[in-house]
Design an enzyme around this catalytic site. Sequence first.
Site, PDB file in Angstrom:
ATOM      1  N   SER A  97       0.834  -1.186   0.000  1.00  0.00           N
ATOM      2  CA  SER A  97       0.000   0.000   0.000  1.00  0.00           C
ATOM      3  C   SER A  97       0.884   1.256   0.000  1.00  0.00           C
ATOM      4  CB  SER A  97      -0.961  -0.069   1.191  1.00  0.00           C
ATOM      5  OG  SER A  97      -1.974   0.891   1.108  1.00  0.00           O
ATOM      6  N   HIS A 120      -2.438  -1.210  -4.393  1.00  0.00           N
ATOM      7  CA  HIS A 120      -3.895  -1.228  -4.543  1.00  0.00           C
ATOM      8  C   HIS A 120      -4.422   0.199  -4.437  1.00  0.00           C
ATOM      9  CE1 HIS A 120      -4.568  -1.837   0.101  1.00  0.00           C
ATOM     10  NE2 HIS A 120      -3.911  -0.746  -0.176  1.00  0.00           N
TER      11      HIS A 120
END
Length: 193
Positions: A97, A120
Amino acid sequence: METTNIYKISSNGLNLCPIDDEMLHRRRIFFAEEVNSATMNSLLKKLMYLELTAPGQEITLYINSPGGECVSGLAVIDYIAAMKSPIRTVCIGTAASMGAVLFLTGKRREMLRHTQLMIHDPSAGGSLQGMKPHEIEAYLKMLTAMQHKLIGIIAAVSGRSEEEIAEVTRSDTYFDLEEALSFGLATAEFTGE
């Protein structure tokens, strides 16, 4: 956070020295935490110190982070972009992330053989419970703007199109070393100093 110490010999004899201090002296920073305002403030202080003491000399940032707050991470990314000192990033576990986006700030981006990156879309933190429709709409607008910023950063570093990055980040996408090299996220396997 645990502090590890080492012994150093000096003119004053044998001294106990925190290993983080010794690594900082060697222009190496370990970031193995969640991205939030406190950890980013600490990281910024270290980067600022190293930039002031020897501008233009490479700094190695070792990352093993689950990610966290986008705004806090972007503050560090903006500071790194303004630095004279080049940053070398090394993934030493999982950079996920916002941890993966921090990894992408390196001019040289290296991974250990058995590490991984995960990218993501940003997700909503907290609860939408109790929010009014116009508040939810404003929040979603902010989240979409953040998504576009992160897609732009990943696309610029990887050399991929924003459309391709948008497709890849729709869900959690993991990259091992070979995949990260092929996709343009990493530049080399870490083989040591």
